[in-house]
Structures are given as C-alpha cells and as structure tokens.
Write an enzyme that holds these catalytic residues in place. Structure first.
Site, PDB file in Angstrom:
ATOM      1  N   CYS A   2     -12.111   5.560   5.192  1.00  0.00           N
ATOM      2  CA  CYS A   2     -13.314   6.328   4.948  1.00  0.00           C
ATOM      3  C   CYS A   2     -12.919   7.739   4.563  1.00  0.00           C
ATOM      4  O   CYS A   2     -12.038   8.345   5.159  1.00  0.00           O
ATOM      5  CB  CYS A   2     -14.262   6.401   6.146  1.00  0.00           C
ATOM      6  SG  CYS A   2     -14.954   4.827   6.606  1.00  0.00           S
ATOM      7  N   ARG A  29      -9.362   5.827   0.198  1.00  0.00           N
ATOM      8  CA  ARG A  29      -9.553   5.732   1.647  1.00  0.00           C
ATOM      9  C   ARG A  29     -10.583   4.662   2.014  1.00  0.00           C
ATOM     10  O   ARG A  29     -10.729   4.310   3.197  1.00  0.00           O
ATOM     11  CB  ARG A  29     -10.001   7.077   2.208  1.00  0.00           C
ATOM     12  CG  ARG A  29      -8.982   8.183   1.985  1.00  0.00           C
ATOM     13  CD  ARG A  29      -9.465   9.465   2.612  1.00  0.00           C
ATOM     14  NE  ARG A  29      -9.492   9.367   4.060  1.00  0.00           N
ATOM     15  CZ  ARG A  29      -8.523   9.771   4.851  1.00  0.00           C
ATOM     16  NH1 ARG A  29      -7.450  10.307   4.354  1.00  0.00           N
ATOM     17  NH2 ARG A  29      -8.628   9.642   6.161  1.00  0.00           N
ATOM     18  N   TRP A  78     -15.014   2.439   4.242  1.00  0.00           N
ATOM     19  CA  TRP A  78     -14.281   1.214   4.544  1.00  0.00           C
ATOM     20  C   TRP A  78     -14.980   0.649   5.772  1.00  0.00           C
ATOM     21  O   TRP A  78     -14.923   1.236   6.848  1.00  0.00           O
ATOM     22  CB  TRP A  78     -12.811   1.529   4.841  1.00  0.00           C
ATOM     23  CG  TRP A  78     -11.970   0.313   5.013  1.00  0.00           C
ATOM     24  CD1 TRP A  78     -11.409  -0.441   4.042  1.00  0.00           C
ATOM     25  CD2 TRP A  78     -11.580  -0.296   6.255  1.00  0.00           C
ATOM     26  NE1 TRP A  78     -10.690  -1.481   4.585  1.00  0.00           N
ATOM     27  CE2 TRP A  78     -10.783  -1.414   5.934  1.00  0.00           C
ATOM     28  CE3 TRP A  78     -11.822  -0.011   7.594  1.00  0.00           C
ATOM     29  CZ2 TRP A  78     -10.237  -2.246   6.921  1.00  0.00           C
ATOM     30  CZ3 TRP A  78     -11.282  -0.830   8.576  1.00  0.00           C
ATOM     31  CH2 TRP A  78     -10.498  -1.934   8.220  1.00  0.00           C
ATOM     32  N   ASN A 104     -16.007   9.038   9.972  1.00  0.00           N
ATOM     33  CA  ASN A 104     -14.793   8.248   9.738  1.00  0.00           C
ATOM     34  C   ASN A 104     -14.221   7.879  11.101  1.00  0.00           C
ATOM     35  O   ASN A 104     -14.057   8.743  11.949  1.00  0.00           O
ATOM     36  CB  ASN A 104     -13.783   9.108   8.943  1.00  0.00           C
ATOM     37  CG  ASN A 104     -12.403   8.483   8.910  1.00  0.00           C
ATOM     38  OD1 ASN A 104     -12.253   7.279   9.077  1.00  0.00           O
ATOM     39  ND2 ASN A 104     -11.385   9.302   8.694  1.00  0.00           N
ATOM     40  N   GLY A 105     -13.943   6.587  11.291  1.00  0.00           N
ATOM     41  CA  GLY A 105     -13.363   6.157  12.573  1.00  0.00           C
ATOM     42  C   GLY A 105     -14.283   5.175  13.267  1.00  0.00           C
ATOM     43  O   GLY A 105     -15.218   4.648  12.655  1.00  0.00           O
ATOM     44  N   GLU A 479       8.578  -7.407   3.297  1.00  0.00           N
ATOM     45  CA  GLU A 479       7.809  -6.423   2.518  1.00  0.00           C
ATOM     46  C   GLU A 479       7.358  -7.046   1.185  1.00  0.00           C
ATOM     47  O   GLU A 479       6.239  -6.814   0.730  1.00  0.00           O
ATOM     48  CB  GLU A 479       8.653  -5.157   2.301  1.00  0.00           C
ATOM     49  CG  GLU A 479       8.213  -4.221   1.185  1.00  0.00           C
ATOM     50  CD  GLU A 479       6.747  -3.808   1.206  1.00  0.00           C
ATOM     51  OE1 GLU A 479       6.065  -4.036   2.203  1.00  0.00           O
ATOM     52  OE2 GLU A 479       6.282  -3.285   0.169  1.00  0.00           O
ATOM     53  N   LYS A 483       3.569  -7.268  -0.350  1.00  0.00           N
ATOM     54  CA  LYS A 483       3.195  -6.828  -1.698  1.00  0.00           C
ATOM     55  C   LYS A 483       2.421  -7.912  -2.430  1.00  0.00           C
ATOM     56  O   LYS A 483       1.411  -7.660  -3.056  1.00  0.00           O
ATOM     57  CB  LYS A 483       4.449  -6.485  -2.475  1.00  0.00           C
ATOM     58  CG  LYS A 483       4.798  -5.197  -3.011  1.00  0.00           C
ATOM     59  CD  LYS A 483       4.159  -3.885  -2.765  1.00  0.00           C
ATOM     60  CE  LYS A 483       3.332  -3.621  -1.591  1.00  0.00           C
ATOM     61  NZ  LYS A 483       3.678  -2.653  -0.647  1.00  0.00           N
ATOM     62  N   GLU A 486      -1.204  -8.542  -0.877  1.00  0.00           N
ATOM     63  CA  GLU A 486      -2.269  -7.560  -1.105  1.00  0.00           C
ATOM     64  C   GLU A 486      -2.569  -7.342  -2.588  1.00  0.00           C
ATOM     65  O   GLU A 486      -3.672  -6.915  -2.922  1.00  0.00           O
ATOM     66  CB  GLU A 486      -1.961  -6.231  -0.397  1.00  0.00           C
ATOM     67  CG  GLU A 486      -0.745  -5.537  -0.924  1.00  0.00           C
ATOM     68  CD  GLU A 486      -0.384  -4.270  -0.162  1.00  0.00           C
ATOM     69  OE1 GLU A 486      -1.240  -3.684   0.478  1.00  0.00           O
ATOM     70  OE2 GLU A 486       0.797  -3.872  -0.246  1.00  0.00           O
ATOM     71  N   HIS A 502      14.984 -23.668  10.517  1.00  0.00           N
ATOM     72  CA  HIS A 502      14.381 -23.718  11.850  1.00  0.00           C
ATOM     73  C   HIS A 502      12.872 -23.913  11.786  1.00  0.00           C
ATOM     74  O   HIS A 502      12.180 -23.672  12.777  1.00  0.00           O
ATOM     75  CB  HIS A 502      14.727 -22.447  12.630  1.00  0.00           C
ATOM     76  CG  HIS A 502      16.189 -22.272  12.867  1.00  0.00           C
ATOM     77  ND1 HIS A 502      16.917 -23.140  13.661  1.00  0.00           N
ATOM     78  CD2 HIS A 502      17.078 -21.369  12.385  1.00  0.00           C
ATOM     79  CE1 HIS A 502      18.196 -22.756  13.676  1.00  0.00           C
ATOM     80  NE2 HIS A 502      18.316 -21.684  12.895  1.00  0.00           N
ATOM     81  N   LYS A 596      -6.319   2.776   1.751  1.00  0.00           N
ATOM     82  CA  LYS A 596      -5.003   3.419   1.684  1.00  0.00           C
ATOM     83  C   LYS A 596      -4.595   4.040   3.018  1.00  0.00           C
ATOM     84  O   LYS A 596      -3.483   3.886   3.466  1.00  0.00           O
ATOM     85  CB  LYS A 596      -5.044   4.484   0.590  1.00  0.00           C
ATOM     86  CG  LYS A 596      -3.717   5.142   0.293  1.00  0.00           C
ATOM     87  CD  LYS A 596      -2.826   4.236  -0.493  1.00  0.00           C
ATOM     88  CE  LYS A 596      -1.466   4.824  -0.758  1.00  0.00           C
ATOM     89  NZ  LYS A 596      -0.463   3.772  -0.963  1.00  0.00           N
TER      90      LYS A 596
HETATM   91  C1  F6R Z   1       1.080  -1.836   2.001  1.00  0.00           C
HETATM   92  C2  F6R Z   1       0.782  -0.537   2.581  1.00  0.00           C
HETATM   93  C3  F6R Z   1       0.507  -0.440   4.031  1.00  0.00           C
HETATM   94  C4  F6R Z   1       1.025   0.905   4.577  1.00  0.00           C
HETATM   95  C5  F6R Z   1       0.606   1.082   6.024  1.00  0.00           C
HETATM   96  C6  F6R Z   1       1.107   2.400   6.566  1.00  0.00           C
HETATM   97  O1  F6R Z   1       1.447  -1.706   0.674  1.00  0.00           O
HETATM   98  O2  F6R Z   1       0.732   0.452   1.882  1.00  0.00           O
HETATM   99  O3  F6R Z   1       1.036  -1.504   4.743  1.00  0.00           O
HETATM  100  O4  F6R Z   1       2.410   0.936   4.469  1.00  0.00           O
HETATM  101  O5  F6R Z   1      -0.773   1.029   6.117  1.00  0.00           O
HETATM  102  O6  F6R Z   1       0.606   3.473   5.840  1.00  0.00           O
HETATM  103  P1  F6R Z   1       1.318   4.868   5.851  1.00  0.00           P
HETATM  104  O7  F6R Z   1       2.649   4.736   5.186  1.00  0.00           O
HETATM  105  O8  F6R Z   1       0.387   5.769   5.112  1.00  0.00           O
HETATM  106  O9  F6R Z   1       1.470   5.263   7.301  1.00  0.00           O
END
Ligand code: F6R
Length: 601
Positions: A2, A29, A78, A104-105, A479, A483, A486, A502, A596
């Site tokens: 948010c 956000r 969000w 926000n929150g 990781e 990627k 998402e 396993h 984000k």
């Molecule tokens: C995935 C992604 C998230 C962030 C996570 C932490 O691509 O971006 O998994 O890595 O939400 O966010 P930050 O780095 O902003 O603490």
C-alpha cells in the site's frame, strides 16, 4: 505494501493531479485499487476510488471527478482485509463524509475496536479494517477533541504495524501517523508539503525530508497561503518532538522504461552496469564491516523471499571464500533464533526496499538482544537503513518491477565482496566481480536474449518446471523457482541436485523441464550426474553452464565466473521468466497478488 501520498500546496495548486503523479511512482507498493480524496475550496471532501492499477490513469479523469483543490490524500492498495472492490478502496470516510483516511498495514485488533464503537451510531460502508479508524476519529471529533487528539487516541489503541493519514475537512488539518510502517514528510518550495510511504513518491519534486519516527504523528496545517511546517507529536505522551530537515543526496534513477516494454526487462538489462556499481564501495567501510564479521561471535545473514535466498547463498560464499561459518535465516523465522543472539552477534540484514516488515521485526529481535546490525540495502533513507548500526548501499537504482533482478545480483555481489574482504582478499574480490560485471555486460546482448526467448517458446505450455543446483547454486535454484513462479505463474520448484533421488525424482516424467545450474566448481561432476538421472526418466534438461554437455537438451551458456557463479546463473532465468510471462499474456511488472514492498506480516 500500500502506498500513501499526501500533498498540501499553495493557492492555485492542483493537489489531486500532484497526488496522482506521486502515487504512480508508488504503484509497485500495491495495485489492487487506488483512490484520492481532495479538499475543495468549498471545504468539502470529494473522493474518487477505482479498482485496478493507477499507472494508466490520466490526470483528466481525476480532475473531472475531483476538480481542483490545494490539499489531497491518495492511496494505492494491496488488499488485506476485504476483497478488491471500489468500496474497499481507500480513502475510507467517516459517517458524515467529512473525514478521509488512508492506511497501510494491518489493524490486528480491528474487530475488538469495532465492538468498542458507540453501538448503532456508525454505518460501515466497507469490509476493511481501515474504516474503524474513520469512525473512532469521528467520535473523538464529535466529543470536542482536536484532530491530533482524536488521531492519537485511536493510534494508541492499534495493534500491529501500520501507518495512516487522516484528512479532516472541518479543520482542514492532516494527521500522518506512523506506527511501524513507513511515512516520510517531504518539504517542497514555499509552502508545499508532501507525505509519502517512501521517498520515491516525491523525490522528483523535493529531496528535503523530515522523518516521522515510530509512534509519532506529523500534524499539517495547510494554511491559507501554503502549508506551514508540520508539528511532530509523540503519540504516547502528546509532547512535541523536534525534527530537522535532511537532504537526500540520492537519485531514484531513471523512472521511465526508456525504450523497453516493461520495467522487468529494463532492470534485467541494467545488470550490465549494476554489478560494478554494487561493489563501488568505500574500501574503509568494507574493511570495517569485514572486521566486524571476523570479530563477531555468531553472524547471521537475514532476508525475506528472494533476499532470503541470497542470504542462503551468502552462507556458502562465506564458507567457500572466507572459511567462516555464518548462518542464514529467513526473516519471518528469525525470531526463533533469538536465544542464540548476544551482544557479540552480528546480524547482516539484506533488503532491496529496506521496508520489509518481516525483516524489520527480525532486526528488532536482534537489537533487543544487544546484537549489532549491518544492513545491505537499496533504498536510501529506508527504515532498515536508519535502524541499522551500519549500512552499505546496493547502488542498484530504483527497482520498479515487483520481481527483484538487479537488486538480487547487487546483493550477491556485495556479499561476495564482503566474503573476500573477510578473508583479507578484498582486491582479489574486486577483480573477480569487475570481471564478472564485464562478462555480464557481454552476455546481455540481443542474440543471447533471443536464444532464451526460443526456450521460453518451448516451455510456454508447461505446468511445472524444476531447477536443480548444488553448493552455492542450490539457493540460486530456489531463487530461480521464485522468479518463474512470480513472473510466469508456473509451478516451479528449486532443490538441491542431491535431493532429487530422495523424493522429487518421482515427479519427473516424459518432457518434464528441469534446469540444471552447473558451475565450474567441485559440484560439477555430481550436478551432471543429477542431470543424467533426470534425463534417464525422460526429462528435458536445460543446462545453464559455461560448457555444453551431452546431457543437455538445451544449453544456455554463461561465463565461468568462479565464486561469482550465482550472479551469472540467475540472469538467464530472469530473462526466461520475463519471456514466459510475455508469451503467456501476463504483465511481468505486476504479478497478481504481490507487491514490491511487503509491509504486512
Ligand atoms: C521476489 C522478491 C521478493 C523480495 C522480498 C524481500 O522477486 O522481490 O521475494 O525479495 O519481498 O523484499 P526486500 O528485498 O525489499 O526486503
């Protein structure tokens, strides 16, 4: 999560248009819905709320609905409490429509609070937890309290991390309250004030900021000839708090897509230079950080999501390069480690935004045990940076796409450099990483991208993709899965090559795609054997490796980067995720259900 924006300007200012522009910069956000409330010259609040992203909204849409006013508050959502709908979008109003709230929150005790309101007196128009704030402040104002008193009254009752802004049409005042979620005041020219969830909201307009700290409120009086300087108040005591203006000497970086279709591919391509920028650090600072790592009794590297996988890779990097045992932990689980933390522990917190609530809570735990916190962070002035004992900037520039790419490789680069510095081999580390930066620069050419696009076409219809890696590339396999999940909404699963037999091998059948991250290190032979095991069951093996191998059905070449292999191995997967998303008709910048900055638990 948010985004909140407030603007209070001079006579003639077009506050709704300014808020719209600032909110677009915070869209990452949250993009479920958006809304703006404007205080008109008739002293009334007009609101506009819509479902969907704010990015494409034209200024005309807003000015047609809201007219022109000097003061406006806005929000991009969000969703947490209440579905994605116009009535659940913010601003939320009190019963009379003369008070607007953006939030926000999460208000963890909102049901209790709702039950505490005067019975039968309020009409709830939404399913949000936010609306309870409007009705509480409404009751406070009705009982003769000022906006500051009424906002403080409810703020003291809230449980959970949040931030809210209340705009009161009767006094014309604005109360911006920070209770664990970020809110920053921007001081513009001649009576112009901003409030934003992060500096990106207003940094193009002013770099003079005043930080609202936790449990503080900034009270803004728009005044007839432009806003006066805000008064800062401690929520607990009601006393005034002195603040100073800080100049941010940091630029958010190019905001536009500069010729690219999406931020994601632009940011992937920016890795041509961001790796070198990440290690462009003050040597003395790096050596000091390395000294702290050497002298600490217990080092934890902590992050969330992608950053958490980077931390897990960091554990291997420190072992391989510096022969030191560091522990990695996922931020949301870090509380369980508290018994191991002492005044001699060093916690390295890794984050792009510096606002991830799980990480802020983790460092809260660390600090409560007397541990020292060093953060590696991308956003200057973020809560994490300000709450850490020491910090190093990632220098990746603004990362707008929700899926992290250039910040990820910046984090990997800086951790690799720190591992070398800890081993007393800083110069060697720099040479390796600068060489890697050059190799990445060469690698990211149109032919390379085309080869990966061709692979994306082959994988377009696949429901599952597996990724395997060993050693430092095991967390990178995880990781890679994040990627692909998402960006392309594909069920992707990353695991250690040795774990195949396993259990997961049972999932491999004819044509199952499996990406093998193969580095030229001691794990190579076993990785190739694991790839063989997949192939023997009919799997389709995609090798990401410096050298081709007969086991690969499709080979994506990466440079041999030695200890920097995680950096070069993740980049082709980022490109693959991007092209899979585009082919599947998904907007790769804004994955569904995500945002984000994750500022809720
Ligand atoms: C995935 C992604 C998230 C962030 C996570 C932490 O691509 O971006 O998994 O890595 O939400 O966010 P930050 O780095 O902003 O603490």
């Amino acid at each position: 999560m948010c985004g909140i924006v407030v603007y209070a300007g001079r006579r003639g200012a077009d506050a709704p248009a300014v808020v719209l522009d600032c909110l677009k910069r915070l869209e990452y956000r949250g993009y479920d819905s958006w809304g703006i409330a404007s205080l008109g010259s008739d002293g009334r609040i007009a609101t506009l709320r819509r479902v969907g992203k704010i990015g494409a909204v034209r200024a005309g849409v807003v000015s047609r609905s809201l007219g022109i006013g000097r003061v406006a508050v806005g929000h991009t959502r969000w969703a947490t409490h209440g579905g994605i709908s116009e009535r659940n979008a913010h601003p939320q109003l009190d019963c009379s429509g003369s008070l607007a709230i953006v939030h926000n929150g999460i208000i963890e005790n909102y049901q209790e609070l709702k039950a505490g309101l005067a019975p039968g007196k309020h009409r709830f128009a939404s399913e949000t937890d936010t609306e309870v704030l409007a009705h509480y402040i409404e009751e406070g104002l009705a009982s003769g309290q000022s906006l500051a008193e009424a906002a403080r009254g409810i703020a003291k009752k809230l449980k959970g991390r949040s931030a809210f802004v209340a705009l009161d049409s009767r006094s014309g005042q604005i109360a911006a309250v920070r209770l664990g979620a970020p809110l920053i005041v921007g001081v513009g020219k001649g009576g112009e004030l901003f409030v934003s969830s992060d500096v990106n909201g207003f940094l193009e307009r002013t770099n003079r900021v005043m930080y609202i700290d936790d449990n503080e409120m900034a009270l803004i009086d728009p005044g007839a000839d432009g806003a006066r300087m805000p008064v800062f108040i401690d929520v607990g005591t009601g006393k005034r708090v002195k603040k100073r203006i800080v100049r941010i000497g940091w630029k958010p970086g190019r905001e536009s897509k500069t010729g690219y279709d999406h931020f994601l591919i632009k940011e992937i391509m920016e890795q041509k230079h961001t790796i070198a920028e990440a290690i462009n650090q003050d040597d003395a600072k790096i050596r000091r950080a390395a000294g702290r790592i050497r002298n600490a009794f217990g080092v934890f590297i902590v992050g969330a999501g992608t950053a958490g996988r980077v931390c897990a890779a960091g554990e291997y990097l420190f072992s391989n390069i510096a022969k030191r045992h560091v522990n990695s932990a996922v931020a949301s689980e870090f509380g369980s480690y508290r018994h191991y933390l002492t005044g001699r522990t060093l916690v390295i917190a890794v984050s792009q935004s510096g606002e991830t609530v799980d990480l802020l809570d983790a460092i809260g735990v660390a600090k409560s045990r007397g541990a020292r916190v060093l953060s590696l962070v991308n956003v200057f002035g973020s809560t994490l940076m300000r709450e850490s004992d020491d910090f190093l900037m990632l220098n990746a520039g603004a990362e707008k796409a929700v899926a992290s790419t250039k910040a990820t490789t910046a984090q990997l680069s800086l951790l690799t450099l720190l591992a070398y510095a800890t081993a007393g081999r800083l110069e060697e580390g720099k040479r390796l990483l600068l060489n890697t930066a050059e190799q990445v620069n060469d690698m990211l050419n149109p032919r390379y991208e085309e080869r990966i696009r061709r692979l994306a076409r082959k994988l377009r219809g696949k429901k599952d993709i597996y990724i395997i890696g060993r050693g430092v590339n095991y967390p990178i396999a995880e990781e890679a899965a994040i990627k692909l999940q998402e960006t392309a909404y594909v069920h992707a699963h990353g695991f250690a090559g040795g774990e195949l037999k396993h259990g997961p091998l049972a999932l491999i059948g004819r044509g199952s795609p499996c990406i093998a991250l193969v580095a030229e290190d001691e794990t190579k032979r076993e990785m190739i054997s694991n790839a063989m095991e997949v192939k023997a069951r009919g799997g389709y093996v995609i090798g990401i490796a410096p050298e081709n191998n007969e086991v690969f059905d499709y080979w994506i070449r990466v440079p041999d980067a030695g200890n920097a292999s995680p950096i070069v191995n993740i980049i082709p997967v980022q490109i693959l995720g991007y092209h899979l998303a585009v082919l599947r008709g998904i907007n790769p910048d804004y994955p569904r259900n995500l945002a984000k900055s994750v500022t809720v638990k």
